[in-house]
Design a protein around this motif. Structure first.
Motif, PDB file in Angstrom:
ATOM      1  N   HIS A 196       0.858  -1.184   0.000  1.00 41.28           N
ATOM      2  CA  HIS A 196       0.000   0.000   0.000  1.00 41.28           C
ATOM      3  C   HIS A 196       0.894   1.234   0.000  1.00 41.28           C
ATOM      4  CE1 HIS A 196      -2.726   3.005   1.926  1.00 41.28           C
ATOM      5  NE2 HIS A 196      -3.523   2.493   1.014  1.00 41.28           N
ATOM      6  N   ASP A 200      -4.123   6.645   4.081  1.00 39.04           N
ATOM      7  CA  ASP A 200      -5.588   6.585   4.045  1.00 39.04           C
ATOM      8  C   ASP A 200      -6.190   7.381   5.195  1.00 39.04           C
ATOM      9  OD1 ASP A 200      -5.588   4.883   1.867  1.00 39.04           O
ATOM     10  OD2 ASP A 200      -5.863   3.060   3.048  1.00 39.04           O
ATOM     11  N   ASP A 278      -7.476   8.164  -0.189  1.00 36.18           N
ATOM     12  CA  ASP A 278      -6.137   7.585  -0.295  1.00 36.18           C
ATOM     13  C   ASP A 278      -5.292   8.645  -0.999  1.00 36.18           C
ATOM     14  OD1 ASP A 278      -3.816   6.208  -1.163  1.00 36.18           O
ATOM     15  OD2 ASP A 278      -4.890   4.310  -1.296  1.00 36.18           O
TER      16      ASP A 278
END
Ligand SMILES: [Zn+2]
Length: 303
Positions: A196, A200, A278
């Motif tokens: 990732h 977020d 995000d």
């Protein structure tokens, strides 16, 4: 948890101006030591021609200045430098730890060489065994669409402008709970998934997304396959912000925006499990950690 702690320290560190090499501090230094180092650094600022701001660690954006007319290279490659002497570069999630910077002042005939040594990050890796063997891949009919999305994103991130908005302090673009961090990765049955790369922020659909720094909008797309409502803005010289899963976008491509200006609303578009922003930071293709650039709310806080 460990990563949050590190990020909080980093955002304190970024307030300080790091000069030369001695003062490029790792995350282990305590705040008092940093403060006194910064004070004594004031005298060195004038004497030291090469100034860098940022933490020498993987995932970091390093911003710098040199006297007007200087040149700079990173690992043998020329780095763009503005007419005022601004430059920037960044190190990816798994960047090697040793890098060579060479710079030449207008008054010098030879390059001076410095080695930058990064600290290695520890990312949040979740190893999960016994996951059902259902291989999740997109249906064949959307392959072309995904490729087209990726080309548009790559083109926007390849933008080379003369903006130097990246030199300012960044702000967190949305208020909410930090629900995902840079670098984290799941390993299913020993098979690593894609890490990732964003920060977020979980908040209800419709929550404001504001510009984290000044810039120019380079991509607006309301429906990408993975990322849904997608917005990219250029902060100059290869530094860009990407915002994904948006429900609404309030700006147009080519629009000049100021830090703090409303640009979009949080959504749950694309492939998501719930509403969140995000936010990603890139230096060209290098994916960097936005959390190293801003003050994060303390764990659990919604302000
Ligand atoms: Zn995310």
């Amino acid at each position: 948890m460990q990563l949050f702690e590190m990020n909080r320290r980093s955002s304190t560190l970024k307030k300080l101006l790091f000069v030369g090499w001695v003062l490029l501090l790792g995350a282990s230094a305590n705040a008092n030591a940093n403060a006194s180092a910064s004070a004594s650094a004031q005298d060195e600022v004038l004497a030291n021609e090469l100034q860098l701001t940022g933490e020498l660690t993987q995932g970091s954006l390093i911003r710098g200045t040199l006297p007007v007319g200087s040149e700079i290279k990173l690992n043998g490659k020329n780095i763009k430098i503005s007419s005022a002497g601004d430059f920037v570069f960044g190190f990816g999630r798994d960047a090697k730890l040793n890098h060579v910077v060479e710079y030449r002042l207008p008054t010098q005939s030879a390059f001076q060489k410095k080695t930058l040594t990064l600290s290695a990050r520890e990312y949040d890796i979740q190893r999960i065994e016994g996951v059902a063997k259902k291989y999740v891949s997109p249906p064949a009919e959307v392959t072309k669409r995904i490729q087209a999305d990726n080309r548009k994103i790559a083109k926007a991130r390849a933008t080379v402008s003369d903006l130097t908005a990246f030199q300012s302090d960044f702000i967190l673009p949305s208020k909410g709970r930090i629900s995902g961090v840079y670098g984290s990765q799941r390993v299913f049955n020993g098979q690593p998934r894609r890490p990732h790369f964003g920060l977020d922020v979980a908040a209800p659909i419709g929550t404001a997304v504001v510009a984290p720094a000044d810039g120019v909008i380079t991509l607006v797309h309301n429906d990408m396959y993975y990322s849904g409502g997608t917005l990219i803005m250029d902060h100059g010289m290869g530094v860009s912000s990407t915002f994904i899963h948006l429900s609404k976008i309030h700006v147009k491509e080519g629009e000049v925006v100021k830090q703090g200006q409303l640009i979009a609303d949080i959504g749950a578009t694309g492939r998501v499990t719930g509403p969140h922003l995000d936010w990603r930071i890139n230096w060209f293709k290098e994916r960097l950690d936005p959390a190293l650039l801003v003050e994060l709310p303390s764990a659990g806080s919604v302000d």
